[in-house]
Design a protein around this motif. Sequence first.
Motif, PDB file in Angstrom:
ATOM      1  N   LYS A  44       0.818  -1.223   0.000  1.00 31.85           N
ATOM      2  CA  LYS A  44       0.000   0.000   0.000  1.00 31.85           C
ATOM      3  C   LYS A  44       0.854   1.278   0.000  1.00 31.85           C
ATOM      4  O   LYS A  44       0.324   2.378   0.021  1.00 31.85           O
ATOM      5  CB  LYS A  44      -0.924  -0.011   1.212  1.00 31.85           C
ATOM      6  CG  LYS A  44      -1.947  -1.130   1.173  1.00 31.85           C
ATOM      7  CD  LYS A  44      -2.729  -1.193   2.474  1.00 31.85           C
ATOM      8  CE  LYS A  44      -3.831  -2.207   2.470  1.00 31.85           C
ATOM      9  NZ  LYS A  44      -3.462  -3.584   2.361  1.00 31.85           N
ATOM     10  N   SER A  45       2.163   1.125  -0.068  1.00 32.83           N
ATOM     11  CA  SER A  45       3.091   2.248   0.033  1.00 32.83           C
ATOM     12  C   SER A  45       2.938   3.245  -1.115  1.00 32.83           C
ATOM     13  O   SER A  45       2.763   2.869  -2.267  1.00 32.83           O
ATOM     14  CB  SER A  45       4.527   1.726   0.060  1.00 32.83           C
ATOM     15  OG  SER A  45       5.424   2.802   0.026  1.00 32.83           O
ATOM     16  N   ARG A  46       3.091   4.505  -0.790  1.00 33.15           N
ATOM     17  CA  ARG A  46       3.066   5.579  -1.797  1.00 33.15           C
ATOM     18  C   ARG A  46       4.356   5.603  -2.622  1.00 33.15           C
ATOM     19  O   ARG A  46       4.419   6.259  -3.657  1.00 33.15           O
ATOM     20  CB  ARG A  46       2.866   6.939  -1.114  1.00 33.15           C
ATOM     21  CG  ARG A  46       1.630   7.067  -0.245  1.00 33.15           C
ATOM     22  CD  ARG A  46       0.367   7.111  -1.018  1.00 33.15           C
ATOM     23  NE  ARG A  46       0.382   8.275  -1.899  1.00 33.15           N
ATOM     24  CZ  ARG A  46      -0.547   8.556  -2.769  1.00 33.15           C
ATOM     25  NH1 ARG A  46      -1.574   7.784  -2.904  1.00 33.15           N
ATOM     26  NH2 ARG A  46      -0.461   9.619  -3.520  1.00 33.15           N
ATOM     27  N   PHE A  48       5.331   3.477  -4.494  1.00 35.06           N
ATOM     28  CA  PHE A  48       5.093   2.791  -5.755  1.00 35.06           C
ATOM     29  C   PHE A  48       4.275   3.603  -6.761  1.00 35.06           C
ATOM     30  O   PHE A  48       4.087   3.166  -7.892  1.00 35.06           O
ATOM     31  CB  PHE A  48       4.411   1.446  -5.509  1.00 35.06           C
ATOM     32  CG  PHE A  48       5.133   0.587  -4.504  1.00 35.06           C
ATOM     33  CD1 PHE A  48       6.519   0.497  -4.496  1.00 35.06           C
ATOM     34  CD2 PHE A  48       4.440  -0.136  -3.552  1.00 35.06           C
ATOM     35  CE1 PHE A  48       7.194  -0.288  -3.573  1.00 35.06           C
ATOM     36  CE2 PHE A  48       5.090  -0.933  -2.640  1.00 35.06           C
ATOM     37  CZ  PHE A  48       6.473  -1.006  -2.639  1.00 35.06           C
ATOM     38  N   ASP A  49       3.797   4.785  -6.333  1.00 40.99           N
ATOM     39  CA  ASP A  49       3.039   5.632  -7.250  1.00 40.99           C
ATOM     40  C   ASP A  49       3.869   5.920  -8.500  1.00 40.99           C
ATOM     41  O   ASP A  49       5.058   6.233  -8.410  1.00 40.99           O
ATOM     42  CB  ASP A  49       2.664   6.959  -6.583  1.00 40.99           C
ATOM     43  CG  ASP A  49       1.626   6.782  -5.475  1.00 40.99           C
ATOM     44  OD1 ASP A  49       1.100   5.662  -5.315  1.00 40.99           O
ATOM     45  OD2 ASP A  49       1.357   7.773  -4.765  1.00 40.99           O
ATOM     46  N   ASN A  50       3.258   5.789  -9.649  1.00 43.29           N
ATOM     47  CA  ASN A  50       3.860   6.067 -10.956  1.00 43.29           C
ATOM     48  C   ASN A  50       4.920   5.057 -11.399  1.00 43.29           C
ATOM     49  O   ASN A  50       5.606   5.278 -12.391  1.00 43.29           O
ATOM     50  CB  ASN A  50       4.442   7.485 -11.024  1.00 43.29           C
ATOM     51  CG  ASN A  50       3.388   8.528 -10.721  1.00 43.29           C
ATOM     52  OD1 ASN A  50       2.285   8.469 -11.253  1.00 43.29           O
ATOM     53  ND2 ASN A  50       3.713   9.458  -9.840  1.00 43.29           N
ATOM     54  N   GLU A  52       6.197   1.677 -13.190  1.00 47.01           N
ATOM     55  CA  GLU A  52       5.716   1.128 -14.460  1.00 47.01           C
ATOM     56  C   GLU A  52       5.788  -0.392 -14.554  1.00 47.01           C
ATOM     57  O   GLU A  52       5.100  -0.992 -15.377  1.00 47.01           O
ATOM     58  CB  GLU A  52       6.531   1.738 -15.600  1.00 47.01           C
ATOM     59  CG  GLU A  52       6.406   3.260 -15.643  1.00 47.01           C
ATOM     60  CD  GLU A  52       7.512   3.887 -16.456  1.00 47.01           C
ATOM     61  OE1 GLU A  52       7.279   4.104 -17.657  1.00 47.01           O
ATOM     62  OE2 GLU A  52       8.597   4.130 -15.893  1.00 47.01           O
ATOM     63  N   GLU A  72      -1.973  -4.486  -5.599  1.00 50.08           N
ATOM     64  CA  GLU A  72      -2.269  -3.092  -5.248  1.00 50.08           C
ATOM     65  C   GLU A  72      -1.982  -2.116  -6.387  1.00 50.08           C
ATOM     66  O   GLU A  72      -2.708  -1.153  -6.588  1.00 50.08           O
ATOM     67  CB  GLU A  72      -1.472  -2.672  -4.009  1.00 50.08           C
ATOM     68  CG  GLU A  72      -1.929  -3.310  -2.725  1.00 50.08           C
ATOM     69  CD  GLU A  72      -3.321  -2.874  -2.277  1.00 50.08           C
ATOM     70  OE1 GLU A  72      -3.715  -1.710  -2.511  1.00 50.08           O
ATOM     71  OE2 GLU A  72      -4.015  -3.716  -1.679  1.00 50.08           O
ATOM     72  N   THR A  73      -0.893  -2.350  -7.112  1.00 51.51           N
ATOM     73  CA  THR A  73      -0.456  -1.384  -8.136  1.00 51.51           C
ATOM     74  C   THR A  73      -0.987  -1.697  -9.528  1.00 51.51           C
ATOM     75  O   THR A  73      -0.890  -0.859 -10.421  1.00 51.51           O
ATOM     76  CB  THR A  73       1.082  -1.349  -8.221  1.00 51.51           C
ATOM     77  OG1 THR A  73       1.552  -2.651  -8.608  1.00 51.51           O
ATOM     78  CG2 THR A  73       1.706  -0.915  -6.902  1.00 51.51           C
ATOM     79  N   LYS A  74      -1.493  -2.921  -9.707  1.00 50.02           N
ATOM     80  CA  LYS A  74      -1.978  -3.378 -11.029  1.00 50.02           C
ATOM     81  C   LYS A  74      -0.842  -3.451 -12.053  1.00 50.02           C
ATOM     82  O   LYS A  74      -1.066  -3.316 -13.248  1.00 50.02           O
ATOM     83  CB  LYS A  74      -3.105  -2.487 -11.562  1.00 50.02           C
ATOM     84  CG  LYS A  74      -4.244  -2.227 -10.598  1.00 50.02           C
ATOM     85  CD  LYS A  74      -5.125  -3.425 -10.451  1.00 50.02           C
ATOM     86  CE  LYS A  74      -6.393  -3.115  -9.706  1.00 50.02           C
ATOM     87  NZ  LYS A  74      -6.353  -3.340  -8.303  1.00 50.02           N
ATOM     88  N   LYS A 145      10.653   4.498 -13.942  1.00 44.08           N
ATOM     89  CA  LYS A 145      10.514   4.161 -12.520  1.00 44.08           C
ATOM     90  C   LYS A 145      10.022   2.726 -12.413  1.00 44.08           C
ATOM     91  O   LYS A 145       8.981   2.378 -12.963  1.00 44.08           O
ATOM     92  CB  LYS A 145       9.518   5.106 -11.834  1.00 44.08           C
ATOM     93  CG  LYS A 145       9.364   4.847 -10.345  1.00 44.08           C
ATOM     94  CD  LYS A 145       8.427   5.851  -9.702  1.00 44.08           C
ATOM     95  CE  LYS A 145       8.303   5.606  -8.206  1.00 44.08           C
ATOM     96  NZ  LYS A 145       7.380   6.551  -7.568  1.00 44.08           N
ATOM     97  N   GLU A 171      14.828   3.706  -2.035  1.00 44.33           N
ATOM     98  CA  GLU A 171      14.605   4.387  -3.307  1.00 44.33           C
ATOM     99  C   GLU A 171      15.868   5.135  -3.703  1.00 44.33           C
ATOM    100  O   GLU A 171      16.473   5.808  -2.870  1.00 44.33           O
ATOM    101  CB  GLU A 171      13.433   5.368  -3.154  1.00 44.33           C
ATOM    102  CG  GLU A 171      13.091   6.108  -4.410  1.00 44.33           C
ATOM    103  CD  GLU A 171      11.882   7.039  -4.225  1.00 44.33           C
ATOM    104  OE1 GLU A 171      11.403   7.561  -5.226  1.00 44.33           O
ATOM    105  OE2 GLU A 171      11.435   7.243  -3.074  1.00 44.33           O
TER     106      GLU A 171
END
Length: 175
Positions: A44-46, A48-50, A52, A72-74, A145, A171
């Motif tokens: 659920k971590s942010r 991983f936003d964006n 690929e 979660e990220t699909k 990313k 990161e």
Amino acid sequence: MKLIMVRHGEPNYRPCEERNFIGQGMELAPLSVMGIEQAKNVAKSRFFDNAEIILASPYPRALQTASYIAIETKLDVIVEMDLREWQPDLTFQYKSHKEASNAYKDYRLNNGLYPANEKKNWETAQQVLNRATECLKSYSSRYSKFIVVAHGELIRCLAGGDAVDYCGVVEFDFN
């Protein structure tokens, strides 16, 4: 390119030990109950936003962790053999978790280098770095990313720094 490294959740080696697995067989350990919870939480971590794509070590504990992140990220998960953990015995014949632990102590004592004029069975830090870097380079032109679910020593060799906790996230820019 931005690289999000995730260490797998806590493993459960009991099923491997009960079956008397040795060498690479020990790497078939799944996540423990705690490891599953850790993986669900980190998914659920942010961080991983964006992202690929997800690249994962072939070992079950990493694949299980990657599967929760993928839900979660699909994102798709690609298994990469060269993102496996540091090798305690390059002949893949170590007999027990204790033997692997002793090899790791020797590896750390020697800072990941073979002592002068001495050959060891374990993989050097440079060997880990080389195989992981070559693997990741092949993705650097296609993605800006991505997430890598792998192992503590591999993450340490790539990113530097101290030990990474189970499901810890590191990161950094990968060039």
